[in-house]
Design a protein around this motif. Structure first.
Motif, mmCIF file in Angstrom:
data_model
loop_
_atom_site.group_PDB
_atom_site.id
_atom_site.type_symbol
_atom_site.label_atom_id
_atom_site.label_comp_id
_atom_site.label_asym_id
_atom_site.label_seq_id
_atom_site.Cartn_x
_atom_site.Cartn_y
_atom_site.Cartn_z
ATOM 1 N N TRP A 1 -4.639 -1.495 1.337
ATOM 2 C CA TRP A 1 -3.385 -0.747 1.378
ATOM 3 C C TRP A 1 -2.701 -0.921 2.728
ATOM 4 O O TRP A 1 -1.475 -1.044 2.793
ATOM 5 C CB TRP A 1 -3.632 0.734 1.086
ATOM 6 C CG TRP A 1 -4.077 1.004 -0.324
ATOM 7 C CD1 TRP A 1 -3.941 0.191 -1.406
ATOM 8 C CD2 TRP A 1 -4.729 2.173 -0.787
ATOM 9 N NE1 TRP A 1 -4.475 0.781 -2.523
ATOM 10 C CE2 TRP A 1 -4.971 2.007 -2.169
ATOM 11 C CE3 TRP A 1 -5.157 3.352 -0.176
ATOM 12 C CZ2 TRP A 1 -5.605 2.983 -2.943
ATOM 13 C CZ3 TRP A 1 -5.787 4.321 -0.946
ATOM 14 C CH2 TRP A 1 -5.998 4.126 -2.323
ATOM 15 N N ARG B 1 -2.859 -3.531 4.652
ATOM 16 C CA ARG B 1 -2.272 -4.876 4.632
ATOM 17 C C ARG B 1 -0.979 -4.891 3.821
ATOM 18 O O ARG B 1 0.006 -5.520 4.216
ATOM 19 C CB ARG B 1 -3.293 -5.873 4.068
ATOM 20 C CG ARG B 1 -2.998 -7.307 4.360
ATOM 21 C CD ARG B 1 -4.116 -8.262 3.962
ATOM 22 N NE ARG B 1 -4.663 -8.036 2.633
ATOM 23 C CZ ARG B 1 -5.883 -7.538 2.388
ATOM 24 N NH1 ARG B 1 -6.681 -7.214 3.372
ATOM 25 N NH2 ARG B 1 -6.307 -7.363 1.158
ATOM 26 N N MET B 2 -0.938 -4.176 2.710
ATOM 27 C CA MET B 2 0.265 -4.110 1.877
ATOM 28 C C MET B 2 1.412 -3.433 2.628
ATOM 29 O O MET B 2 2.563 -3.855 2.512
ATOM 30 C CB MET B 2 -0.031 -3.368 0.570
ATOM 31 C CG MET B 2 -0.993 -4.087 -0.332
ATOM 32 S SD MET B 2 -1.536 -3.035 -1.681
ATOM 33 C CE MET B 2 -0.567 -3.715 -3.004
ATOM 34 N N SER C 1 2.619 -5.770 5.583
ATOM 35 C CA SER C 1 3.356 -6.956 5.133
ATOM 36 C C SER C 1 4.726 -6.595 4.567
ATOM 37 O O SER C 1 5.441 -7.469 4.084
ATOM 38 C CB SER C 1 2.543 -7.700 4.077
ATOM 39 O OG SER C 1 2.507 -6.947 2.876
ATOM 40 N N SER C 2 5.067 -5.324 4.590
ATOM 41 C CA SER C 2 6.343 -4.806 4.059
ATOM 42 C C SER C 2 6.464 -4.983 2.553
ATOM 43 O O SER C 2 7.559 -4.940 2.006
ATOM 44 C CB SER C 2 7.535 -5.458 4.764
ATOM 45 O OG SER C 2 7.478 -5.198 6.144
ATOM 46 N N GLU C 3 5.331 -5.190 1.889
ATOM 47 C CA GLU C 3 5.349 -5.236 0.424
ATOM 48 C C GLU C 3 5.802 -3.871 -0.111
ATOM 49 O O GLU C 3 6.528 -3.798 -1.094
ATOM 50 C CB GLU C 3 3.944 -5.582 -0.084
ATOM 51 C CG GLU C 3 3.861 -5.838 -1.564
ATOM 52 C CD GLU C 3 2.468 -6.289 -1.982
ATOM 53 O OE1 GLU C 3 2.180 -6.181 -3.183
ATOM 54 O OE2 GLU C 3 1.691 -6.750 -1.128
ATOM 55 N N TYR C 4 5.355 -2.817 0.571
ATOM 56 C CA TYR C 4 5.802 -1.456 0.292
ATOM 57 C C TYR C 4 6.227 -0.859 1.626
ATOM 58 O O TYR C 4 5.441 -0.846 2.570
ATOM 59 C CB TYR C 4 4.668 -0.623 -0.332
ATOM 60 C CG TYR C 4 4.291 -1.111 -1.701
ATOM 61 C CD1 TYR C 4 4.980 -0.687 -2.827
ATOM 62 C CD2 TYR C 4 3.242 -2.014 -1.870
ATOM 63 C CE1 TYR C 4 4.642 -1.152 -4.084
ATOM 64 C CE2 TYR C 4 2.900 -2.477 -3.128
ATOM 65 C CZ TYR C 4 3.607 -2.039 -4.227
ATOM 66 O OH TYR C 4 3.270 -2.507 -5.467
ATOM 67 N N LEU D 1 4.017 3.262 -2.011
ATOM 68 C CA LEU D 1 2.755 2.623 -2.411
ATOM 69 C C LEU D 1 1.927 3.571 -3.266
ATOM 70 O O LEU D 1 1.378 3.177 -4.294
ATOM 71 C CB LEU D 1 1.968 2.171 -1.178
ATOM 72 C CG LEU D 1 0.600 1.538 -1.425
ATOM 73 C CD1 LEU D 1 0.695 0.314 -2.319
ATOM 74 C CD2 LEU D 1 -0.060 1.176 -0.097
ATOM 75 N N ARG E 1 3.373 3.764 -6.707
ATOM 76 C CA ARG E 1 3.067 2.534 -7.458
ATOM 77 C C ARG E 1 1.621 2.526 -7.950
ATOM 78 O O ARG E 1 1.331 2.107 -9.054
ATOM 79 C CB ARG E 1 3.332 1.316 -6.565
ATOM 80 C CG ARG E 1 2.904 0.008 -7.161
ATOM 81 C CD ARG E 1 3.860 -0.432 -8.269
ATOM 82 N NE ARG E 1 3.541 -1.768 -8.695
ATOM 83 C CZ ARG E 1 3.048 -2.063 -9.898
ATOM 84 N NH1 ARG E 1 2.861 -1.114 -10.779
ATOM 85 N NH2 ARG E 1 2.775 -3.301 -10.220
#
Length: 147
Positions: free
Chosen positions: A54, A56-57, A60-63, A69, A72
């Motif tokens: 989480w 890392r997510m 990385s600006s994925e969330y 997050l 999701r």
């Protein structure tokens, strides 16, 4: 027994142990004097893996936020925040958990409680002691992370 003595029909062994709940399961706990095999706590390992994934997510600006997050993943954001705090644990503590050397009092519940942010304070909180074999910290069963 010596040669010529009859073999007894019944042999009684007395093994001191107690049954404790750990991670929702019942487990036999031997006395401190007995050598205990290393066992990883799968619940703790899984929580650590989730926390670092989480993190890392998020990095990385994925969330963009923890709230997004959590939504999701269909998890309460407060729980996700507590699990994400595991990424702040001292590397020695993380290594001990992954190696199964964390001691019986270091459970998911105990590591999700607030703990000191400085690594030496964390090691003091869990009662770290040096191992004779490889000089890496082994977390004793005397403490748990938290105040």
């Amino acid at each position: 027994m010596t040669r010529g003595m009859p073999i007894p029909e019944t042999v009684t062994l007395h093994i001191p142990f107690r049954v404790v709940k750990r991670g929702g399961r019942k487990e036999m706990q031997l006395p401190d004097s007995a050598a205990q095999p290393r066992r990883t706590d799968n619940t703790l390992v899984k929580a650590l893996a989730r926390a670092f994934r989480w993190k890392r997510m998020l990095e990385s600006s994925e969330y963009p936020t923890v709230a997004e997050l959590a939504e999701r993943k269909r998890i309460a954001s407060s729980y996700m925040t507590r699990v994400l705090s595991l990424t702040l644990l001292a590397p020695d503590i993380v290594e001990a958990i992954l190696d199964g050397k964390q001691g019986p009092n270091v459970t998911l519940g105990s590591v999700l409680r607030p703990f000191p942010l400085d690594w030496s304070g964390q090691l003091d909180a869990v009662g770290a002691a040096s191992s004779n074999q490889d000089d890496k910290p082994v977390l004793s069963s005397r403490g748990s992370i938290g105040y």
